[in-house]
Scaffold this active site. Structure first.
Site, PDB file in Angstrom:
ATOM      1  N   ARG C 257      77.450  58.727 -40.984  1.00  0.00           N
ATOM      2  CA  ARG C 257      78.062  57.849 -39.982  1.00  0.00           C
ATOM      3  C   ARG C 257      79.166  57.061 -40.667  1.00  0.00           C
ATOM      4  NH1 ARG C 257      76.472  52.826 -39.792  1.00  0.00           N
ATOM      5  NH2 ARG C 257      74.215  52.926 -39.972  1.00  0.00           N
ATOM      6  N   HIS C 261      76.882  50.930 -37.519  1.00  0.00           N
ATOM      7  CA  HIS C 261      75.866  51.456 -36.612  1.00  0.00           C
ATOM      8  C   HIS C 261      76.306  51.346 -35.164  1.00  0.00           C
ATOM      9  CE1 HIS C 261      72.113  52.172 -34.534  1.00  0.00           C
ATOM     10  NE2 HIS C 261      72.255  51.007 -33.943  1.00  0.00           N
ATOM     11  N   TYR C 270      75.170  46.504 -46.223  1.00  0.00           N
ATOM     12  CA  TYR C 270      74.182  47.428 -46.786  1.00  0.00           C
ATOM     13  C   TYR C 270      74.761  48.698 -47.408  1.00  0.00           C
ATOM     14  CZ  TYR C 270      74.792  49.415 -42.091  1.00  0.00           C
ATOM     15  OH  TYR C 270      75.332  49.932 -40.952  1.00  0.00           O
TER      16      TYR C 270
END
Ligand SMILES: Cc1ncc(C[n+]2csc(CCOP(=O)(O)OP(=O)(O)O)c2C)c(N)n1
Ligand SMILES: Cc1ncc(C[n+]2csc(CCOP(=O)(O)OP(=O)(O)O)c2C)c(N)n1
Ligand SMILES: [Mg+2]
Ligand SMILES: [Mg+2]
Lengths: 351, 322, 351, 322
Positions: C257, C261, C270
């Site tokens: 990805r 998100h 992260y």
């Protein structure tokens, strides 16, 4: 179809003792004659308890009961690998596990007599209460094991469940957490051939239940669940591994439920007498006896004394059970919360 | 006309509907070979084969989830959850999908499933085998909730549930599975969903119940000194408010009996509606005789937990003497 | 520890096209230049849609949106292996799947604009609505596939979900049913490296997600998810297998990805920019372009025309979206049940 | 004293309790590195490390199930369920184990967990991100259910929940996560569970609400022509009946506002208790202004679904004009 193999897995199988009572020397776990006797006596005791409980149910002196007959090696062999201070998480059939772990037998009867107080483990025994909804205790075992790991305690946690349990949410999520957090847990699946009427082959298309561990990144092994030495050996190794901090193991014990699912089951609807007879030949207690005879650990006298002793213990348990005063209704109000709520105080007056 | 008990009436309804409608399949734990732990599906696999009467893995999410998929793709699954205590784990599928597929797809996909489940206490069963979750299900828009109290209704309501275009949870009171026998027509008939049954006319007070409690409430009322109008709710959702309100308007007094815990039980909703729609007719507070706000105890204590004659009659007195 | 191996498993990996656009001739699936162009155009269209949707969200013209950028090969390659009449079960990110399957783009915007009506698949398209609670559509796919099997239809069902989904109940129970009832389903797991902030390695201790299929007794395969040919090849074979009645397959597409998100995520918390950059080099659209150039299927002109055409299509979709009249409140009363209940009729008056 | 919003107050409570009690750990999806999708656990992993602030797999049964195990074995887990819509799948663990371990083991094992979850609608969120399940949870004996409506209470109630010896579900109204700021003491303090808050004294009618609806109810009431006594329930289970009953006895009129669907919502229980305990004081039926009996719609329609000023004021009029 794969063009390149990036990972391979093997499912192992362990048997030490064959149907005739011959043990493979190389595979035989370290057990003194005294320990073997202890295992034997536990199995005999459990069988005596089981028979008695069945009779009590038939006489209306006990509620629904799930017989463990045929699975004694799986239950004793695994639980025996633990030491005091370790935890167990049993499911509904696992009186064998609980007896091995010292749960008073009269309390087991009390529980099956419809009285929760029978599940109140005596202080010092970390026996989690029997869980009725299949598989739901598995993540709880993982969590409890995780707590021990966090505190760096030398404590192992062992959950027991059936073949049917492997199809449920809690098995999946509980084992996945166990793998990720590498907790000191051992998952003992007693594959006794059936989930009530559903044969193992219809429970999952997987060829073994042991291989389900691969989905969680840890080891799974299948053992002959009617072979006390194989079960004990696999369980000891898994327990040692857990103690070392090397994470969980799934052990599939291939065994067989000799009686119906429970005292309300009619097993003739879904299996043949012949199938049951085949499995009787693999009886775990008989098999151990054969071994003990061959190895001169069991004499007729000893056998008789064990029969007598265990029968007495069971009779004593029944006596104690029947002396327990019935629970009081106030009891459930008292134990819903640490302190009864106002609502409960009011409702108690309606009794 | 044969005298059947509730289990037999359910079995007959399933059999007849399966004969009529090829899309109907029955699935669940032990429903096939063993005919169900209560024998509600006894003989169905013999008649309809293993493809239409399916023993599933021990997997409540799987049973309900695949049933939803079967329904969405043109089948008419009747799923059995072995005891309603095991419905909890499938509740996510029920509320997330069964109840919402119609809305989510604006009617493009629908979910005509029936989830049958033995329910309630009083049979000395194991832990988690005695749950009463009708209020939780009634608080779930998009599903219907049906609870028969006797054989005749069991058959007629189940046929209606099967033919209903929306998901229906059909809770079967175990305690009266075999405790009541009555004449049940062999021919097919329906009892409409969403209609309560005034099982006895009366003038002094309205007594409302459903499921197994119906029988014990009726029996208790025979010993009461009052002329009670007795209503069997039958469909918890959607509720037949009209029948209830009309009765309470007439009698001015009302007692509700259910075995689920009191707080937020379905009795509360009935009281709320009476409060809203019959306020000026009430001569006394509506009274609830219910299970207590504790987890259903194991069987040595279940008779203390369950409403019994004594508590029901005390409730009657309280309503009448106010 | 195992003493005897009773079963072995291999996890396969498939890559056809490398980062430089070289295809392995032996592994190359049968695809005409026209089909390759079709795949390319779909991927470009999806990327254009995705970029636009992101912008619309930033402008407040759309609600929360989950970008699919970087996963186009996984989505297009798998969905392209289906034929009309087959079913799909997408999850929240899968606009690429839906576009490939002909779901009108303006309806996708409508849906992301907070209007359920956008998920009403046009008649003739068996596109199950997007499922928000992760993994819960998996058993539904199994059930729908089972229905097709019961009716002996030539219909395949394909569910799409992420790496995170594999940890949940519904994945487990849905795949287990699929294995037992051997349904014509294909389970496509888009392993895009993260479940929100959780890296794949923390999702499960299993080395691959593909191997989770072994727990259900069927085949799992891992493919390079940024390689349209590998995905298409694996999906086609799985679809063909399903059509033949040989049961389900789990395909793990290893992809990435590229964006956060969702439009409310801050991925810098992260993961590193560098990690993202590394993956940009494996971009699925670029890779296919390189292949097409090498093989003279793509000219600059053609590329430009595709860019233009897809941009126009997206603009048109935005226009159509913004012309849709808002839903009416009565709408939710009308669609809760086939017939509104008395309660709903009464409540409607409160509007 | 700092002015904090609800998220910050929660963060502060967690931080302070973690400092005090080594047994306390925080676990859930994205609570660690990312600090929670709403940042409620922001900075905790930095301070307490990865062992005490744990990012878990996407696994609600796993999160709640392992939390129960952690609690049973001496830890104090605070689990986050990312949105309360995903609590459904863990509900089985909650009711089957968390709520029953004390009874089942007669106090030998207990389950002091807190399950935090953002809850309710009104923030243009996705489907299943807007659920209100307090009634279902209140119908579950053995757990407590707490819903703060503002920063001060959020901190004090969360500390109480953490220290409580029983399982607590702590529902955090997303819609007011950042919409309200107020002074929140830096030092630790508790707000007791089981106590409602009379946030405004009044004489004309009692208005009862909780969660996000509290803010909108207060705001609406400012435009009403009546002097309302306003009660914030705060703890749904166990309910502070006394405060409610006393107020209704005084005012004789009552309006309840909640956003969950009406049927079997928690409003029904409050009405039932008022009916039982303040019957003779009532001058009008208790009125409910609630969400409708439909699945929570996607956001284009959510403002029709949610009780708003117009509907609240209409409810007030209805109660007052009866
Ligand atoms: C969640 C759940 N579903 C259904 C049941 C009813 N039930 C009790 S035991 C059982 C079969 C369990 O099979 P298995 O896990 O193989 O254990 P076994 O009884 O063979 O020891 C079933 C279906 C239950 N207790 N819990
Ligand atoms: C049951 C459930 N739990 C939590 C969420 C919140 N959530 C939405 S997407 C997501 C991560 C999903 O990860 P993955 O399955 O890998 O799919 P991806 O988003 O990477 O495509 C989470 C936790 C959810 N939607 N459903
Ligand atoms: Mg079994
Ligand atoms: Mg992912």
């Amino acid at each position: 179809m794969p063009e390149e193999t990036i990972k391979s897995f093997n499912v192992g199988y362990l048997q030490v003792l064959d149907d005739e009572g011959h043990a493979d020397k190389d595979l035989m776990p370290e057990l003194s004659p005294g320990q073997i006797k202890e295992l034997y006596e536990l199995m005999v005791l459990i069988r005596a308890f089981d028979d008695k409980a069945f009779k009590l149910q038939r006489q209306g002196r006990l509620g629904t009961y799930l017989q463990v007959k045929g699975q004694e090696a799986s239950e004793v062999g695994a639980a025996y690998a633990l030491k005091k201070g370790d935890w167990i998480f049993p499911s509904g059939r696992d009186v064998g596990v609980l007896i091995t772990r010292g749960h008073p037998m009269h309390m087991l009867l009390q529980y099956r007599g419809g009285d929760e107080r029978g599940m109140k483990a005596p202080e010092g025994l970390d026996n989690f209460p029997i869980t009725i909804p299949v598989s739901t205790h598995i993540p709880i075992c993982t969590g409890a094991a995780w707590a021990s790991k966090m505190r760096r305690e030398d404590v192992v946690h062992m959950a027991f469940f059936g073949d049917g349990a492997t199809s449920r949410a809690d098995f999946h999520e509980g084992l996945n957490f166990a793998g990720i957090f590498k907790v000191p847990a051992v998952f003992v699946c007693e594959n006794n051939g059936y989930a009530i009427s559903l044969p193992r082959a219809r429970q999952t298309a997987a060829e073994t239940l042991a291989q389900k561990a691969f989905a969680y990144g840890f080891e799974g092994i299948q053992v002959d669940g009617n072979d006390i030495f194989a079960v004990y050996s696999a369980a000891s190794r898994a327990v040692a591994k857990a103690r070392k901090g090397d994470g969980p193991t799934l052990i599939e014990c291939v065994t067989y439920r000799i009686e119906g699912h429970s005292t309300s089951d009619d097993d003739s609807r879904y299996r043949t007498k012949q199938e049951v007879e085949e499995w009787r030949k693999k009886d775990p207690v008989d098999r151990l006896e054969k071994y003990m005879k061959k190895n001169k650990i069991l004499t007729d006298e000893y056998k008789q004394s064990v029969t007598q002793k265990t029968r007495d213990m069971v009779e004593k348990a029944v006596e104690d059970y029947e002396k327990v005063p019935p629970p009081e209704a106030a009891d459930f109000f008292a134990n819903t919360y640490a302190q009864p709520t106002e609502q409960l105080k009011e409702q108690m007056k309606e009794l | 006309m044969a005298r059947l008990n509730v289990v037999q009436a359910i079995n007959l309804a399933l059999r007849q509907e399966m004969r009529k409608d090829k899309r109907l399949i029955v699935l669940g734990e032990d429903v096939g070979k063993s005919g169900g732990v209560f024998r509600a599906t006894d003989g169905l696999q013999e008649e309809f084969g293993e493809d239409r009467v399916v023993d599933t893995p021990l997997s409540e999410v799987g049973i309900v989830g695949t049933s939803i998929g079967l329904a969405v793709n043109g089948m008419r699954p009747v799923a059995e959850i072995q005891f309603s205590g095991f419905l909890y784990s499938a509740y996510d599928q029920i509320t997330t999908h069964a109840a919402r597929i119609r809305t989510r797809s604006r009617g493009r996909f629908t979910c005509p499933i029936v989830i049958r489940s033995p329910y309630g206490g009083g049979v000395r069963a194991l832990e988690l085998h005695c749950e009463s979750q009708e209020a939780i299900l009634a608080h779930t828009p998009g599903i219907k909730v049906v609870i028969p109290s006797r054989p005749y209704d069991a058959k007629g309501l189940l046929i209606s549930a099967i033919r209903d275009p929306d998901p229906v949870v059909f809770l079967e009171p175990m305690r009266v599975y075999r405790a009541i026998k009555e004449e049940v027509p062999e021919e097919e008939y329906t009892v409409p969903l969403g209609k309560a049954d005034v099982i006895k006319k009366g003038t002094d007070l309205t007594v409302i119940s459903w499921g197994a409690m119906m029988k014990y409430t009726r029996e208790a009322l025979e010993k009461a000194d009052y002329n009670a109008e007795i209503i069997d709710v039958r469909t918890i959702s959607p509720l037949d408010s009209e029948t209830i309100i009309n009765s309470v308007k007439k009698t001015g007094r009302c007692l509700i009996v259910h075995e689920a815990p009191r707080t937020c039980g379905f009795g509360a909703e009935i009281i709320a509606q009476i409060n809203e729609k019959a306020f000026l007719h009430l001569e006394a507070p509506v009274e609830r005789v219910t299970g207590f706000d504790v987890p259903f105890p194991m069987y040595k204590l279940e008779n203390y937990y369950l409403p019994d004659e004594r508590r029901i009659l005390k409730g009657v007195e309280k309503v009448m003497k106010f």
